[in-house]
Design an enzyme around this catalytic site. Structure first.
Site, PDB file in Angstrom:
ATOM      1  N   GLY A   1      -3.541 -14.667  -6.190  1.00  0.00           N
ATOM      2  CA  GLY A   1      -3.687 -14.704  -7.648  1.00  0.00           C
ATOM      3  C   GLY A   1      -5.129 -15.246  -8.303  1.00  0.00           C
TER       4      GLY A   1
ATOM      5  N   ASP B   1       5.140  -8.360   0.391  1.00  0.00           N
ATOM      6  CA  ASP B   1       4.012  -8.826  -0.332  1.00  0.00           C
ATOM      7  C   ASP B   1       3.304  -9.951   0.197  1.00  0.00           C
ATOM      8  OD1 ASP B   1       2.501  -8.629  -3.004  1.00  0.00           O
ATOM      9  OD2 ASP B   1       2.983 -10.762  -2.664  1.00  0.00           O
TER      10      ASP B   1
ATOM     11  N   LYS C   1      -0.521 -10.438   2.611  1.00  0.00           N
ATOM     12  CA  LYS C   1      -1.401 -11.523   2.318  1.00  0.00           C
ATOM     13  C   LYS C   1      -1.637 -12.350   3.469  1.00  0.00           C
ATOM     14  CE  LYS C   1       0.129 -11.745  -2.474  1.00  0.00           C
ATOM     15  NZ  LYS C   1       0.859 -12.188  -3.647  1.00  0.00           N
TER      16      LYS C   1
HETATM   17  N1  HSE Z   1       3.848  -9.959  -7.053  1.00  0.00           N
HETATM   18  C1  HSE Z   1       2.536 -10.714  -6.725  1.00  0.00           C
HETATM   19  C2  HSE Z   1       3.436 -12.308  -6.472  1.00  0.00           C
HETATM   20  C3  HSE Z   1       1.474 -10.564  -7.301  1.00  0.00           C
HETATM   21  O1  HSE Z   1       4.365 -12.459  -7.121  1.00  0.00           O
HETATM   22  O2  HSE Z   1       2.509 -12.987  -5.892  1.00  0.00           O
HETATM   23  C4  HSE Z   1       0.478 -11.589  -7.006  1.00  0.00           C
HETATM   24  O3  HSE Z   1      -0.152 -10.891  -5.828  1.00  0.00           O
END
Ligand code: HSE
Length: 439
Positions: free
Chosen positions: A153, A220, A224
């Protein structure tokens, strides 16, 4: 000059400089087309439209059914469209891709680069899967592809790897890379809220993915982690093959046992070079209370890099949500240099995923309140897992045990859990989590 007055580097006292003037004295105007007007897209548009002196000029907003999305604070000169070819054929020199998901986002990024536009993306799925080939495509077409918002983020994780730590050989990256899971776990513990209710709250706050199961099941964070491993450890991992464990089976009692062991529970992403391969996993884990990872709450992300010479470096901050992610996107827009450039292509090598050995936490309960501790000992023995501590808790006829094991391989533990789940006297799915050490 009054104390604290701001003197602009371009000479106008008292006024903040245009965003770009912090880097260059004579910025050229950059024309920007935005793909996607969701939580992050709106936040990016707000920065671009409400910073009038900026040299970043929003020219297009692309979104399906854009009529529903139109807002009056976007200037009339901005063109709204649901036709990507209009963007492709426009005078926008930079495309900001915030659609998420693999397709059509991947194809749009390709076409934008081929047609001579630089691209900024927050898309971790696309960059985990296609990063090296897209960076190469950008290089061949003399364009830039920046993706700082795809990890952490608002936290400059990739900037730290690209610049600050590039001179070291990194051995380990360990941290929290999903804001939604961190919000869920830290609030379940602090407020006793259920996973479902806390996830709904995270969705309302704009932290979760369009399909929040990607947050909960670890995909997710795995994407990353693959990006971080490529850039930081020079290890090319297939994000979709990184072993993952969902946070969905964590119960309130697990936080209680974790406390008794001096720990809390966080979703941890870990990649570590171990000589022959890379150990990589995304899993809920017991984290010692004195670890900075335990101190990260709500939508925060936190990551600790371990370098051969630099030792440990910690980054912590808001890892999800419209505004923090939009800051990362606009920072990437500001980082685009004028004219053709050569983005860093990946020097990463393909690595197999190895198994890490560490102590584990195991929670089991007995069918109809029966004692399973006696039955457990020989099963653990069969799998070569040595018991360290056991904590027992009885509640309304249900007897539950939380055990800790001595260091054992995560592959061994997976087999053990599969075996236990088939035993008659053991009820519900047993839960097994790694325990991070307090180094
Ligand atoms: N859905 C992701 C999170 C958004 O909660 O980290 C940021 O990449």
């Amino acid at each position: 000059m009054a104390l604290g007055a701001y003197v602009s580097p371009i000479g106008e006292p008292g006024k903040r400089p245009p965003l770009r003037a912090q880097r260059s004295l004579r910025p050229a105007t950059r024309t920007v087309a935005l793909l996607g007007f969701g939580t992050v897209g709106r936040a990016v548009a707000q920065i671009l439209c409400r910073t009038p002196e900026s040299h970043l000029r929003l020219t297009h907003v692309f979104n399906r059914s854009f009529e529903r999305k139109r807002v009056d604070w976007v200037p009339d000169r901005v063109q709204w469209t649901d036709n990507f070819h209009e963007v492709l054929n426009s005078n926008a020199d930079t495309v900001v891709e915030l659609l998420g998901g693999l397709e059509p986002a991947h194809e749009y990024i390709r076409q934008a680069l081929i047609s001579g536009k630089s691209v900024i993306t927050a898309n971790k799925h696309v960059m985990a899967k296609y990063g090296p080939e897209l960076l190469e495509l950008a290089r061949r077409h003399g364009q830039q592809l920046e993706y700082g918002a795809s990890v952490g983020g608002g936290l400059p994780v990739l900037a730290a790897l690209h610049y600050g730590l590039a001179g070291d050989r990194l051995l380990r990256a360990c941290g929290i890379l999903n804001g939604t899971c961190n919000f869920i776990l830290s609030n379940m513990e602090a407020k006793g809220t259920s996973l479902a209710a806390t996830l709904a709250e995270a969705q309302k706050l704009g932290y979760a993915e369009a399909d929040p199961s990607d947050d909960v099941n670890g995909l997710d964070a795995a994407c990353k982690l693959a990006i971080v491993a490529r850039l930081g450890l020079r290890a090319e991992l297939n994000a979709f093959e990184i072993p993952r464990q969902s946070i969905a089976n964590i119960q309130p009692s697990d936080f209680r046992y974790a406390r008794q062991l001096g720990c809390t529970i966080r979703q941890i992403s870990l990649a570590e070079l171990d000589g022959q391969g890379v150990y990589a996993a995304v899993t809920p884990a017991l984290v010692p209370l004195n670890s900075p990872l335990a101190a990260a709450t709500d939508n925060q992300n936190a990551i600790i890099f371990k370098g051969e010479r630099s030792g440990e470096t910690l980054l912590v901050g808001k890892g999800a949500g419209g505004d923090p992610t939009a800051v990362a996107v606009v920072s990437d827009l500001l980082a685009i240099r004028e004219g053709p450039c050569t983005p860093a292509t990946s020097l990463a090598e393909k690595y197999p995923v190895a198994h890490l050995s560490c102590p584990h936490y195991l929670r089991v309960s007995g069918e109809n309140g029966v004692d399973v501790l006696d039955a457990l000992a020989p099963i653990l023995d069969q799998h070569g897992v040595a018991l360290e501590k056991s904590l027992e808790h009885s509640d309304k006829g249900k007897r539950e045990w939380a055990l800790t094991t001595e260091a054992c391989g995560t592959g061994v533990v997976r087999e053990l859990v599969r075996d236990l789940a088939q035993r008659e006297r053991i009820s519900e799915s047993p839960l097994c989590l790694p325990i991070l050490n307090s180094e």
